[in-house]
Design an enzyme around this catalytic site. Structure first.
Site, PDB file in Angstrom:
ATOM      1  N   ARG A   1       0.849  -1.189   0.000  1.00  0.00           N
ATOM      2  CA  ARG A   1       0.000   0.000   0.000  1.00  0.00           C
ATOM      3  C   ARG A   1       0.886   1.241   0.000  1.00  0.00           C
ATOM      4  O   ARG A   1       1.908   1.287   0.691  1.00  0.00           O
ATOM      5  CB  ARG A   1      -0.914   0.028   1.228  1.00  0.00           C
ATOM      6  CG  ARG A   1      -1.977  -1.070   1.250  1.00  0.00           C
ATOM      7  CD  ARG A   1      -3.064  -0.790   0.211  1.00  0.00           C
ATOM      8  NE  ARG A   1      -4.144  -1.758   0.273  1.00  0.00           N
ATOM      9  CZ  ARG A   1      -4.227  -2.853  -0.472  1.00  0.00           C
ATOM     10  NH1 ARG A   1      -3.244  -3.134  -1.312  1.00  0.00           N
ATOM     11  NH2 ARG A   1      -5.262  -3.666  -0.384  1.00  0.00           N
TER      12      ARG A   1
ATOM     13  N   HIS B   1       1.154  -0.294 -10.488  1.00  0.00           N
ATOM     14  CA  HIS B   1       0.223  -1.133  -9.714  1.00  0.00           C
ATOM     15  C   HIS B   1      -0.081  -2.442 -10.454  1.00  0.00           C
ATOM     16  O   HIS B   1      -1.238  -2.770 -10.731  1.00  0.00           O
ATOM     17  CB  HIS B   1      -1.079  -0.383  -9.419  1.00  0.00           C
ATOM     18  CG  HIS B   1      -1.781  -0.908  -8.195  1.00  0.00           C
ATOM     19  ND1 HIS B   1      -2.429  -0.084  -7.307  1.00  0.00           N
ATOM     20  CD2 HIS B   1      -1.945  -2.174  -7.724  1.00  0.00           C
ATOM     21  CE1 HIS B   1      -2.963  -0.816  -6.333  1.00  0.00           C
ATOM     22  NE2 HIS B   1      -2.681  -2.098  -6.572  1.00  0.00           N
TER      23      HIS B   1
END
Length: 310
Positions: free
Chosen positions: A225, A273
């Protein structure tokens, strides 16, 4: 009477999941009606993406569970209208993807592959990389993904330390926990992999103080994260060469703004990502199994502890 399963996600996700989900529900022996349009008080299960239009769960008076499409639950766990079980997505396909991505970058750092891959000169510089057993890798976060990553690294022979907020026991891994455990883990982290959830307690886990605990020349891999890292502190540590390189797949703002310093920093690798993505075929089987369990009175897989957020 069919089991009503609401698919609460964006339309492009429906195109991806409709057929795999229907197939998985059928293979599980369930008479299920799957749709994006079911009256709230008729819904039995909600297959849920936190970025969907459903933000108020109060009208779903009959629903037995919310089955998250994402591994992360931070955007839904605090919803005060959610008063039924919430199951996170632990997708075998996503897990395999994460293991492969992390293992690849650990080996890249361990073997010094960038020296040759990015070479722009003609220097002939033979070198002997260390063996995996001579390299200390630390994995912060020992949930399903962290556990799987540690096992891959152990199988390759790395000296692996794992850290989590609460005690864990994983074969072949030196497991530490708590504040003192974090300091000890970072002190030996030649390569650190971040796989913690995004919670108030984990924000800025790597900050100026904790980065300073790491060995000089350490490398960081973050597929977990974005908020786990204090960006300014990491950039400062990179500029001082205390941290030699960072590979970052997740960020506080995504897409990463084009003017962000990470894009141009010579010692940062940005990936968009891509470390792990839920696979519709395997995720659908997890969802179908949870619906089957709900109908048979069994405990759901991968239930979220609402008090901890994961």
């Amino acid at each position: 009477m069919p089991i009503n399963v609401l698919f609460a996600a964006r339309p492009d996700r429906w195109d991806t999941y409709e057929n795999p989900l229907k197939s998985a529900l059928g293979q599980a022996g369930l008479d299920a009606h799957l749709s994006m349009d079911i009256r709230a008080d008729k819904v039995d299960y909600i297959v849920y993406a936190p970025n969907s239009d459903v933000q108020d769960f109060a009208p779903f008076t009959r629903a037995k569970a919310v089955l998250n499409l994402w591994a992360g639950v931070e955007n839904v766990v605090g919803n005060q209208t959610l008063n039924i079980p919430l199951a996170r997505m632990v997708d075998p396909g996503l897990t395999k993807g994460m293991v492969e991505w992390v293992t690849g970058h650990v080996l890249r750092y361990h073997l010094g592959m960038d020296i040759d891959v990015l070479r722009k000169d003609t220097l002939w510089e033979p070198r002997t990389p260390p063996l995996a057993q001579e390299r200390s890798v630390v994995v912060l976060g020992l949930g399903a993904l962290g556990h799987a990553v540690t096992q891959s690294l152990v199988n390759l022979g790395f000296e692996v330390t794992g850290w989590s907020r609460s005690p864990k026991d994983i074969e072949g891994v030196s497991c530490l926990h708590g504040t003192d455990g974090l300091r000890a883990a970072l002190g030996r982290a030649e390569i650190a992999v971040l796989l913690l959830p995004d919670t108030p307690a984990t924000e800025n886990t790597l900050n100026a103080e904790t980065l300073a605990l790491m060995p000089k020349g350490a490398r960081i891999i973050n597929p977990g994260r974005g908020p786990l890292i204090d960006d300014d502190a990491l950039l400062a540590a990179l500029d001082k060469r205390h941290i030699s390189h960072a590979t970052l797949d997740v960020f506080r703002v995504e897409p990463l703004p084009s003017d962000h310093p990470y894009w141009v920093h010579p010692n940062v690798t940005v990936t968009p990502h891509i470390a792990a993505e839920t696979r519709a075929s395997t995720a659908s089987q997890v969802i179908a199994e949870n619906v089957r369990r709900g109908e048979s009175g069994q405990e759901f897989l991968h239930l979220v502890d609402r008090t901890l957020g994961y």
